[in-house]
Design an enzyme around this catalytic site. Structure first.
Site, short mmCIF file in Angstrom:
data_model
loop_
_atom_site.label_atom_id
_atom_site.label_comp_id
_atom_site.label_asym_id
_atom_site.label_seq_id
_atom_site.Cartn_x
_atom_site.Cartn_y
_atom_site.Cartn_z
N GLY A 19 -13.63 -2.16 2.93
CA GLY A 19 -12.56 -2.99 2.38
C GLY A 19 -11.72 -3.65 3.46
N ASN A 44 -15.64 -3.35 -4.56
CA ASN A 44 -14.71 -4.44 -4.24
C ASN A 44 -14.83 -4.79 -2.76
OD1 ASN A 44 -12.70 -6.35 -4.72
ND2 ASN A 44 -11.04 -4.91 -4.30
N PHE A 93 -9.15 5.55 2.16
CA PHE A 93 -8.69 4.25 1.66
C PHE A 93 -9.18 3.97 0.24
CE2 PHE A 93 -9.16 3.28 6.30
CZ PHE A 93 -7.88 2.82 6.57
N LYS A 97 -6.82 -1.29 -6.40
CA LYS A 97 -5.55 -1.71 -5.79
C LYS A 97 -4.88 -2.93 -6.40
CE LYS A 97 -7.64 -4.66 -2.29
NZ LYS A 97 -7.74 -5.02 -0.89
N SER A 137 1.66 3.66 0.38
CA SER A 137 2.27 2.33 0.30
C SER A 137 3.78 2.42 0.21
CB SER A 137 1.72 1.63 -0.95
OG SER A 137 2.49 0.49 -1.26
N TYR A 162 -0.71 1.49 -10.46
CA TYR A 162 -1.23 1.51 -9.09
C TYR A 162 -0.24 2.24 -8.17
CZ TYR A 162 -1.43 -0.10 -4.30
OH TYR A 162 -1.41 -0.14 -2.93
N LYS A 166 -0.37 6.08 -5.91
CA LYS A 166 -0.02 6.37 -4.51
C LYS A 166 1.03 7.49 -4.48
CE LYS A 166 -2.58 3.21 -2.55
NZ LYS A 166 -3.80 3.65 -1.84
N PHE A 191 3.57 -1.22 4.74
CA PHE A 191 4.37 -2.30 4.16
C PHE A 191 3.37 -3.40 3.75
CE2 PHE A 191 8.72 -0.92 3.91
CZ PHE A 191 8.52 0.38 4.33
N ASN A 211 -3.52 -11.90 -6.21
CA ASN A 211 -2.21 -11.46 -6.70
C ASN A 211 -1.18 -11.49 -5.59
OD1 ASN A 211 -3.14 -10.45 -9.36
ND2 ASN A 211 -4.33 -9.06 -8.08
N ASN A 212 -1.63 -11.26 -4.39
CA ASN A 212 -0.70 -11.13 -3.27
C ASN A 212 -0.45 -12.50 -2.63
OD1 ASN A 212 -2.47 -8.21 -2.90
ND2 ASN A 212 -0.28 -8.16 -3.22
C1 UD1 Z 1 2.36 -5.73 -3.80
C2 UD1 Z 1 2.50 -4.52 -4.69
C3 UD1 Z 1 2.43 -3.29 -3.85
C4 UD1 Z 1 1.15 -3.26 -3.03
C5 UD1 Z 1 1.06 -4.52 -2.18
C6 UD1 Z 1 -0.27 -4.58 -1.48
C7 UD1 Z 1 3.91 -5.20 -6.60
C8 UD1 Z 1 5.20 -4.97 -7.34
N1 UD1 Z 1 3.74 -4.54 -5.43
O1 UD1 Z 1 3.50 -5.79 -2.95
O2 UD1 Z 1 2.48 -2.17 -4.71
O3 UD1 Z 1 1.13 -2.12 -2.21
O4 UD1 Z 1 1.19 -5.67 -3.02
O5 UD1 Z 1 -0.25 -5.56 -0.50
O6 UD1 Z 1 3.09 -5.97 -7.02
N2 UD1 Z 1 4.90 -13.92 -4.22
C9 UD1 Z 1 5.03 -15.23 -4.60
N3 UD1 Z 1 3.94 -15.89 -5.06
C10 UD1 Z 1 2.71 -15.31 -5.17
C11 UD1 Z 1 2.57 -13.95 -4.79
C12 UD1 Z 1 3.69 -13.28 -4.32
O7 UD1 Z 1 6.13 -15.81 -4.51
O8 UD1 Z 1 1.75 -15.97 -5.61
C13 UD1 Z 1 6.05 -13.20 -3.65
C14 UD1 Z 1 6.47 -11.94 -4.37
O9 UD1 Z 1 7.40 -12.21 -5.39
C15 UD1 Z 1 7.05 -11.12 -3.21
C16 UD1 Z 1 6.24 -11.56 -2.00
O10 UD1 Z 1 5.69 -12.82 -2.36
O11 UD1 Z 1 8.40 -11.48 -3.00
C17 UD1 Z 1 5.12 -10.61 -1.64
O12 UD1 Z 1 4.30 -10.38 -2.79
P1 UD1 Z 1 2.89 -9.60 -2.68
O13 UD1 Z 1 2.09 -10.18 -1.59
O14 UD1 Z 1 2.28 -9.60 -4.04
O15 UD1 Z 1 3.28 -8.14 -2.23
P2 UD1 Z 1 4.33 -7.10 -2.89
O16 UD1 Z 1 4.72 -7.50 -4.26
O17 UD1 Z 1 5.41 -6.87 -1.90
#
Ligand code: UD1
Length: 351
Positions: A19, A44, A93, A97, A137, A162, A166, A191, A211-212
């Site tokens: 991964g 994945n 790991f 997720k 996490s 999720y 953890k 982080f 998602n991230n």
């Molecule tokens: C998320 C998870 C966390 C996980 C981590 C893995 C949640 C609540 N937390 O963290 O449990 O360990 O990912 O990396 O989901 N954002 C945008 N637009 C986007 C995506 C994100 O504005 O399309 C913003 C979010 O609101 C946040 C920041 O970017 O302020 C980071 O988001 P993200 O990368 O999803 O990480 P976390 O939410 O911090």
């Protein structure tokens, strides 16, 4: 009591080693001289990662890497691994997720993440291997009362299954170390890992819509998505957008090698934050990535995303003082390496 061993004598089982964080950690372990056994079911991840790792570390180091395709929850398969290799320590790991998916599929998430951990530690115990590093996490801190977060900061309510997996796996491992003083447990609280290996050969390859934040921004940069959706600009932060402690995945991977060296010959249970100590907002990330890719990346402001916290960043003093580990790469390098990976591999590993 865990035996003190040199890296070349130490055989490390890496679950989920194909991964994103796992593959970067395997590179650092091989470059650090360790023997590595990857167990990954590729649910994945791509098998192509293994060739890329070998390309990065070279043939000689790659000979110290073995790969077993198996689900960590499959006890027979795990036993076969412990029969075939003299496993000394484990870095765990493997797990589901995706935060949003975990809300829709709690049974799958609790079943898989907790189930595979129980199968793993039960098998480890049967083979007398009691040294484990767990991939935890910062999500376990929930909505912080005070920043920066230290390892003493309270664990709080998580906002999704999720996060709870953890939280609970940490508890299971702490209880295990309390019950049997021969266990040697290290909980690493990550982080926000981003970036990629500087070679551009390995990186993050999310399935479907990311998602991230970072993988989403990278896909906008490469033209796969139209614009970044910024989830909220009315937070109590300097520019109103969410603030996180982004850490280069190679720094994070190096943190595991430091943890392995530190835990050598110890017992007990210790927790370390792995971050940079610096908070960066969503808009600052978009700006830094725009500079890295040489083009203004478009964005729109949307409503807040449920479950998001305003801000979090780490105090990493403990990792520095005890393990001698510190993150060295800044946001510009994280965006540069992420862009290098994404632009050379627009479809990830292409599967
Ligand atoms: C998320 C998870 C966390 C996980 C981590 C893995 C949640 C609540 N937390 O963290 O449990 O360990 O990912 O990396 O989901 N954002 C945008 N637009 C986007 C995506 C994100 O504005 O399309 C913003 C979010 O609101 C946040 C920041 O970017 O302020 C980071 O988001 P993200 O990368 O999803 O990480 P976390 O939410 O911090």
């Amino acid at each position: 009591m865990s035996l003190e061993k040199t890296p070349s004598e130490t055989c490390v089982l890496v679950t989920g080693g194909a991964g994103f964080i796992g593959s970067h950690t395997v590179v650092e372990l091989l470059e650090g001289g360790y023997q590595v056994v990857i167990v990954d079911d590729l649910s994945n991840a791509s098998e192509k990662v293994l060739d890329r790792i070998a390309q990065i570390v070279g043939d000689e180091a790659a000979e110290r890497m073995s790969f077993i395709r198996a689900d960590v929850a499959d006890r027979d398969a795990l036993e076969a691994v412990f029969e075939s290799f003299p496993i000394d320590r484990v870095i765990h790991f493997a797990g589901f997720k995706a935060v949003g998916e975990s809300v829709a599929k709690p049974i799958e998430y609790y079943g898989n993440n907790i189930g595979n951990t129980i199968a793993l530690i039960d098998t480890m115990r049967a083979y007398g291997c009691k040294d484990i590093i767990f991939s935890s996490s910062a999500t376990v801190y929930g909505d912080p009362d005070a920043l920066p977060l230290t390892e003493q900061s309270p664990k709080k309510f998580c906002t999704n299954p999720y996060g709870w997996t953890k939280w609970m796996i940490e508890q299971i491992l702490m209880d295990t170390a309390t019950a049997d003083p021969e266990w040697n447990v290290v909980l690493l609280r990550y982080f926000n890992p981003i970036g990629a290996h500087e070679s551009g050969l390995i990186g993050e390859d999310p399935k479907g819509i990311p998602n991230n934040l970072l993988p989403y921004v990278a896909q906008v940069a490469v033209g796969k998505r139209d614009c970044v959706h910024v989830f909220g600009n009315d937070y109590d932060t300097p520019d109103g957008t969410g603030v996180r402690d982004y850490i280069h995945v190679v720094d994070l991977a190096a943190g595991h090698v430091s943890a392995l060296a530190w835990m050598n010959g110890r017992t007990g249970c210790e927790i370390f934050n792995l971050g940079t100590g610096t908070g960066t907002s969503v808009l600052e990330i978009i700006k830094a990535f725009s500079e890295a890719c040489g083009r203004e990346l478009p964005y729109v402001i949307e409503a807040r995303r449920p479950g998001d916290v305003t801000a979090n960043w780490a105090d990493c003093t403990k990792a520095r003082e005890l393990m001698g580990w510190e993150a060295t790469r800044g946001i510009a390098e994280m965006c540069r390496d992420s862009w290098n990976w994404q632009s050379h591999n627009p479809d990830g590993y292409g599967e």
